[in-house]
Design a protein around this motif. Structure first.
Motif, PDB file in Angstrom:
ATOM      1  N   PHE A 132       0.822  -1.209   0.000  1.00  0.00           N
ATOM      2  CA  PHE A 132       0.000   0.000   0.000  1.00  0.00           C
ATOM      3  C   PHE A 132       0.858   1.262   0.000  1.00  0.00           C
ATOM      4  O   PHE A 132       1.797   1.401   0.787  1.00  0.00           O
ATOM      5  CB  PHE A 132      -0.917   0.005   1.221  1.00  0.00           C
ATOM      6  CG  PHE A 132      -1.757   1.249   1.320  1.00  0.00           C
ATOM      7  CD1 PHE A 132      -2.847   1.432   0.488  1.00  0.00           C
ATOM      8  CD2 PHE A 132      -1.440   2.231   2.240  1.00  0.00           C
ATOM      9  CE1 PHE A 132      -3.625   2.576   0.574  1.00  0.00           C
ATOM     10  CE2 PHE A 132      -2.211   3.382   2.347  1.00  0.00           C
ATOM     11  CZ  PHE A 132      -3.308   3.553   1.513  1.00  0.00           C
ATOM     12  N   ASP A 133       0.507   2.171  -0.907  1.00  0.00           N
ATOM     13  CA  ASP A 133       1.181   3.465  -1.017  1.00  0.00           C
ATOM     14  C   ASP A 133       0.122   4.552  -0.899  1.00  0.00           C
ATOM     15  O   ASP A 133      -0.731   4.699  -1.768  1.00  0.00           O
ATOM     16  CB  ASP A 133       1.902   3.570  -2.367  1.00  0.00           C
ATOM     17  CG  ASP A 133       2.694   4.863  -2.502  1.00  0.00           C
ATOM     18  OD1 ASP A 133       2.611   5.719  -1.592  1.00  0.00           O
ATOM     19  OD2 ASP A 133       3.375   5.032  -3.537  1.00  0.00           O
ATOM     20  N   GLN A 134       0.157   5.299   0.197  1.00  0.00           N
ATOM     21  CA  GLN A 134      -0.876   6.293   0.439  1.00  0.00           C
ATOM     22  C   GLN A 134      -0.838   7.450  -0.558  1.00  0.00           C
ATOM     23  O   GLN A 134      -1.794   8.234  -0.627  1.00  0.00           O
ATOM     24  CB  GLN A 134      -0.749   6.840   1.854  1.00  0.00           C
ATOM     25  CG  GLN A 134       0.563   7.531   2.147  1.00  0.00           C
ATOM     26  CD  GLN A 134       0.631   8.019   3.582  1.00  0.00           C
ATOM     27  OE1 GLN A 134      -0.314   7.846   4.355  1.00  0.00           O
ATOM     28  NE2 GLN A 134       1.749   8.642   3.946  1.00  0.00           N
ATOM     29  N   GLU A 135       0.232   7.542  -1.339  1.00  0.00           N
ATOM     30  CA  GLU A 135       0.306   8.586  -2.355  1.00  0.00           C
ATOM     31  C   GLU A 135      -0.420   8.189  -3.634  1.00  0.00           C
ATOM     32  O   GLU A 135      -0.693   9.042  -4.477  1.00  0.00           O
ATOM     33  CB  GLU A 135       1.776   8.892  -2.683  1.00  0.00           C
ATOM     34  CG  GLU A 135       2.597   9.350  -1.491  1.00  0.00           C
ATOM     35  CD  GLU A 135       2.078  10.671  -0.924  1.00  0.00           C
ATOM     36  OE1 GLU A 135       1.559  11.494  -1.715  1.00  0.00           O
ATOM     37  OE2 GLU A 135       2.191  10.856   0.303  1.00  0.00           O
ATOM     38  N   GLU A 136      -0.741   6.902  -3.775  1.00  0.00           N
ATOM     39  CA  GLU A 136      -1.435   6.410  -4.959  1.00  0.00           C
ATOM     40  C   GLU A 136      -2.944   6.484  -4.739  1.00  0.00           C
ATOM     41  O   GLU A 136      -3.475   5.872  -3.820  1.00  0.00           O
ATOM     42  CB  GLU A 136      -1.025   4.971  -5.275  1.00  0.00           C
ATOM     43  CG  GLU A 136       0.388   4.820  -5.789  1.00  0.00           C
ATOM     44  CD  GLU A 136       0.507   5.297  -7.241  1.00  0.00           C
ATOM     45  OE1 GLU A 136      -0.529   5.354  -7.933  1.00  0.00           O
ATOM     46  OE2 GLU A 136       1.633   5.606  -7.649  1.00  0.00           O
ATOM     47  N   PHE A 137      -3.639   7.204  -5.632  1.00  0.00           N
ATOM     48  CA  PHE A 137      -5.078   7.373  -5.489  1.00  0.00           C
ATOM     49  C   PHE A 137      -5.811   6.037  -5.631  1.00  0.00           C
ATOM     50  O   PHE A 137      -6.752   5.748  -4.882  1.00  0.00           O
ATOM     51  CB  PHE A 137      -5.588   8.362  -6.539  1.00  0.00           C
ATOM     52  CG  PHE A 137      -7.071   8.619  -6.456  1.00  0.00           C
ATOM     53  CD1 PHE A 137      -7.616   9.261  -5.353  1.00  0.00           C
ATOM     54  CD2 PHE A 137      -7.915   8.208  -7.477  1.00  0.00           C
ATOM     55  CE1 PHE A 137      -8.983   9.494  -5.273  1.00  0.00           C
ATOM     56  CE2 PHE A 137      -9.285   8.436  -7.401  1.00  0.00           C
ATOM     57  CZ  PHE A 137      -9.812   9.080  -6.292  1.00  0.00           C
ATOM     58  N   ASP A 138      -5.379   5.198  -6.583  1.00  0.00           N
ATOM     59  CA  ASP A 138      -6.016   3.890  -6.765  1.00  0.00           C
ATOM     60  C   ASP A 138      -5.873   3.020  -5.523  1.00  0.00           C
ATOM     61  O   ASP A 138      -6.798   2.296  -5.149  1.00  0.00           O
ATOM     62  CB  ASP A 138      -5.417   3.171  -7.976  1.00  0.00           C
ATOM     63  CG  ASP A 138      -5.875   3.778  -9.292  1.00  0.00           C
ATOM     64  OD1 ASP A 138      -6.804   4.620  -9.259  1.00  0.00           O
ATOM     65  OD2 ASP A 138      -5.305   3.432 -10.341  1.00  0.00           O
ATOM     66  N   HIS A 139      -4.711   3.093  -4.885  1.00  0.00           N
ATOM     67  CA  HIS A 139      -4.502   2.326  -3.666  1.00  0.00           C
ATOM     68  C   HIS A 139      -5.452   2.790  -2.554  1.00  0.00           C
ATOM     69  O   HIS A 139      -5.975   1.972  -1.784  1.00  0.00           O
ATOM     70  CB  HIS A 139      -3.056   2.460  -3.194  1.00  0.00           C
ATOM     71  CG  HIS A 139      -2.079   1.749  -4.073  1.00  0.00           C
ATOM     72  ND1 HIS A 139      -0.788   1.470  -3.665  1.00  0.00           N
ATOM     73  CD2 HIS A 139      -2.196   1.246  -5.332  1.00  0.00           C
ATOM     74  CE1 HIS A 139      -0.152   0.834  -4.649  1.00  0.00           C
ATOM     75  NE2 HIS A 139      -0.994   0.704  -5.667  1.00  0.00           N
TER      76      HIS A 139
END
Length: 342
Positions: free
Chosen positions: A47-54
């Motif tokens: 999980f990457d909180q900077e990725e909107f899809d994530h």
């Protein structure tokens, strides 16, 4: 009653699991914004909180999918046991007053007593017990318990379910200031906003289903007949009581999470029975898996079938379940030589 051992289809369990996995990934991938399966897997594992899809996967679609799996598995197992113990192909938590009783008690407890979230699961269980007990009481009171087809039990449950649902809606109308907060919930709304409810009540449903798994063998013996079960050392009344209580507790916990989701407990056992047979040791796991998959697919259809509009999953299940209900009634009650038992 003749017990069936199921079709000798070795791939059936694997097929059910594959359907569940596909439904789970589809639920996370598809929606107003399509997300690739690769991005879904990355969101789950890295999980990457900077990725909107994530963010969409982790905080919106994943909680919704987990709620759908929980409700589908619990309701399908409950319907499987109810149909077996009552020997009625139409028995399910939604048709025997459990879901509507739990709904009424939760709404009444919130609107009249202002109970906190932590107590709503207990109140839902009390309502489920009340709904089921009142269904049995009305059936006996009217003398319909003597009907060999068991139709009286279903009619009593259907009438009382409509009554309790009407009372719950009346309470909603009586409090305009809080109506919008629970209007979606009361119609069966699988939504990521109810993730806190899943966190609070999932263990109640898990305990209920676990009890049913533990009782799988004695329940199967009970279905063979009271005398045969007793000769095998089964305390028939105790097993029936614990199993019915477990069904009520688990189904009521599911209602407490997202409101009443109907027809899962009615349809899925009929889908499973040709492959898993009537023995609960095989039927319960199959119902749990296929019930979860069915609810995932219904939720996916509710979100995507009428884009840009989103239906509540409970409404979608009512649309699909109504058709299945009519088919089952015709096959089990109206067809020439219709069977009266499973």
């Amino acid at each position: 009653m003749t017990m069936r051992t199921g079709l000798p289809v070795g791939l059936a369990p694997a097929g059910a699991v594959l359907i569940l996995v596909a439904a789970f990934l589809g639920n996370l991938s598809l929606g107003a914004t399509s997300i690739s399966p690769r991005s879904v897997v990355e969101a789950l594992l890295f999980f990457d909180q900077e990725e909107f899809d994530h963010f969409i996967v982790a905080y919106q679609r994943l909680p919704r999918a987990l709620i759908a799996m929980f409700v589908g598995a619990v309701m399908a197992c409950g319907g499987c046991v109810l149909q077996g113990l009552t020997r009625n192909p139409l028995a399910s938590p939604s048709l025997l007053g459990v879901s509507s009783g739990a709904t009424l008690f939760v709404i009444a407890g919130i609107f009249l007593l202002d109970i906190p979230l932590a107590w709503q699961g207990v109140v839902a269980i009390a309502g489920g017990l009340f709904g089921f007990a009142s269904c049995l009481f009305v059936t006996r009171l009217t003398g319909m318990s003597r009907d060999p087809r068991g139709l009286g039990l279903i009619l009593s449950g259907a009438v009382l379910s409509m009554l309790y649902s009407g009372l719950a809606n009346a309470l909603l109308l009586a409090s305009p200031s809080r109506r919008s907060e629970f209007l979606s919930w009361v119609s069966g709304n699988i939504n990521h906003a109810y993730a806190d409810r899943l966190y609070s009540f999932w263990w109640l449903g898990a305990i209920g289903v676990a009890l049913l798994f533990v009782l799988a063998r004695p329940l199967t013996l009970v279905m063979l007949g009271r005398e045969k079960a007793a000769s095998a050392g089964v305390d028939v009344e105790r097993v029936r009581f614990i199993a019915l209580a477990a069904v009520v507790v688990s189904a009521s916990a599911a209602v407490a999470v997202c409101g009443p989701i109907g027809f899962v407990g009615l349809i899925v056992p009929h889908m499973v029975r040709p492959f898993a047979g009537a023995a609960f040791k095989k039927a319960l796991p199959a119902n749990a898996v296929l019930g979860a998959a069915t609810c995932l697919l219904a939720d996916l259809a509710a979100r995507t079938a009428f884009t840009p509009f989103v239906l509540h999953t409970g409404i979608m299940m009512d649309l699909l379940g109504g058709i299945a209900f009519a088919i089952i009634v015709k096959r089990c009650y109206l067809s020439p030589g219709a069977r009266t038992a499973l």
